[in-house]
Write an enzyme that holds these catalytic residues in place. Structure first.
Site, mmCIF file in Angstrom:
data_model
loop_
_atom_site.group_PDB
_atom_site.id
_atom_site.type_symbol
_atom_site.label_atom_id
_atom_site.label_comp_id
_atom_site.label_asym_id
_atom_site.label_seq_id
_atom_site.Cartn_x
_atom_site.Cartn_y
_atom_site.Cartn_z
ATOM 1 N N LYS A 34 41.948 -0.091 65.889
ATOM 2 C CA LYS A 34 41.364 -0.154 67.233
ATOM 3 C C LYS A 34 41.764 -1.457 67.931
ATOM 4 C CE LYS A 34 37.547 2.920 66.011
ATOM 5 N NZ LYS A 34 36.140 3.120 65.646
ATOM 6 N N GLN A 57 30.931 -0.221 64.453
ATOM 7 C CA GLN A 57 31.602 0.698 63.528
ATOM 8 C C GLN A 57 30.579 1.265 62.539
ATOM 9 O OE1 GLN A 57 34.769 1.717 63.813
ATOM 10 N NE2 GLN A 57 34.631 3.016 62.034
ATOM 11 N N ASP A 107 31.380 4.297 72.881
ATOM 12 C CA ASP A 107 31.382 5.288 71.797
ATOM 13 C C ASP A 107 30.510 6.497 72.162
ATOM 14 O OD1 ASP A 107 32.880 5.272 69.483
ATOM 15 O OD2 ASP A 107 31.670 3.706 68.522
HETATM 16 N N1 GUN Z 1 32.814 5.911 62.191
HETATM 17 C C1 GUN Z 1 33.511 7.063 62.100
HETATM 18 N N2 GUN Z 1 33.932 7.450 63.330
HETATM 19 C C2 GUN Z 1 33.478 6.523 64.194
HETATM 20 C C3 GUN Z 1 33.589 6.385 65.614
HETATM 21 O O1 GUN Z 1 34.176 7.189 66.339
HETATM 22 N N3 GUN Z 1 32.995 5.288 66.137
HETATM 23 C C4 GUN Z 1 32.326 4.392 65.367
HETATM 24 N N4 GUN Z 1 31.746 3.363 65.981
HETATM 25 N N5 GUN Z 1 32.188 4.511 64.071
HETATM 26 C C5 GUN Z 1 32.777 5.566 63.487
#
Ligand code: GUN
Length: 281
Positions: free
Chosen positions: A52, A96, A119
């Site tokens: 990311k 995350q 998100d």
């Molecule tokens: N863990 C697995 N997929 C995601 C996601 O799309 N965003 C976040 N913040 N954590 C995750």
């Protein structure tokens, strides 16, 4: 059978984002900013966060990663989020997941300013999604919708089976599909007869983290299969939740793993962060 190429679509989205970032900088002197909060040392989470951050750099965003040990208290995480809420350079805040067991994930997500919730996990945005209002939508299901659009896959009136009912994937996916006028069935771990549901669906969307869960006899001829699973198996390779080798010959369209939905998740994160930066007052 046609493969849905998430890798090239993600590249295309990222190129558009990069172009818009340059324009935003030139016209309004705004550089979109993303803050990522990473707790603990789960290797998969570290790998995703690294990807990311790299993607942010590639499109010209400002990004910071707050890495914290898994001994951190809930209050300390909350204090960091509040700092990011108040930081005018930050347009998006991403925590995350999963978080360590002693942390209440819902409490943490509720602290994020919904206007910076790129998100789409905050209840404010989830509520607006269900209602069909403009909002931040969870990146993975949003990426799947972008794939349907790119490949001109009509959703209205289609029977869609969403396998998995998580807050991150299954539930927002079902809401998006319902908003697009599909007939949606959601199955989960307590579903009595999974095959009965998947095998009558025009489109199967699966995201549960069980390698090879969807087998040849579970999809109908000509079905569209979207595989959101990313599982590392014993030999070190990455596989999805679909037995690709045996299922793909039956499909009209199918996403591979890797190179399917995965890259789209990051592309949509960039797109959501840009959207937030554009809404700066
Ligand atoms: N863990 C697995 N997929 C995601 C996601 O799309 N965003 C976040 N913040 N954590 C995750």
């Amino acid at each position: 059978m046609q493969r849905i190429d998430g890798q090239s679509l993600a590249k295309k989205v990222q190129a558009t984002v990069a172009q818009e970032v340059a324009q935003l900088k030139q016209e309004k002197n705004i550089v979109p900013g993303l803050a990522v909060i990473l707790v603990g040392d789960d290797p998969a989470s570290h790998a995703y966060v690294k990807m990311k951050a790299k993607a942010c750099e590639n499109v010209g965003f400002y990004s910071i990663t707050h890495s914290m040990p898994d001994t951190i208290s809930q209050d300390e995480i909350i204090a960091t989020i509040e700092m990011m809420n108040a930081n005018p350079r930050i347009d998006g805040i991403l925590v995350q997941l999963p978080l360590p067991k002693h942390i209440d994930t819902n409490k943490i997500l509720e602290v994020i300013n919904p206007k910076k919730d790129v998100d789409g996990f905050h209840a404010y945005n989830v509520g607006r999604l269900v209602t069909g209002l403009d909002c931040f939508v969870a990146c993975t299901p949003l990426g799947v919708m972008k794939m349907f659009e790119e490949y001109n896959i009509e959703l209205r009136g289609k029977d869609v089976c969403v396998v998995g009912a998580s807050n991150i994937v299954g539930k927002p996916m079902a809401s998006l599909l319902l908003n697009a006028e599909a007939t949606v069935t959601i199955t989960h771990i307590h579903t009595k007869d999974l095959k009965a549901h998947t095998s009558r669906a025009d489109i199967v969307v699966v995201g549960v983290g069980v390698p090879g869960l969807i087998k040849e006899d579970m999809v109908k001829e000509g079905a569209i299969v979207i595989d959101i699973g990313i599982n590392r198996i014993a030999d070190g390779s990455l596989v999805g939740d679909v037995d690709f080798k045996h299922v793909s010959p039956k499909c009209s369209y199918i996403t591979p793993v890797p190179g399917g939905v995965g890259p789209m998740t990051i592309a949509m994160l960039l797109s959501n962060t840009l959207k937030s930066a554009k809404a700066r007052v």
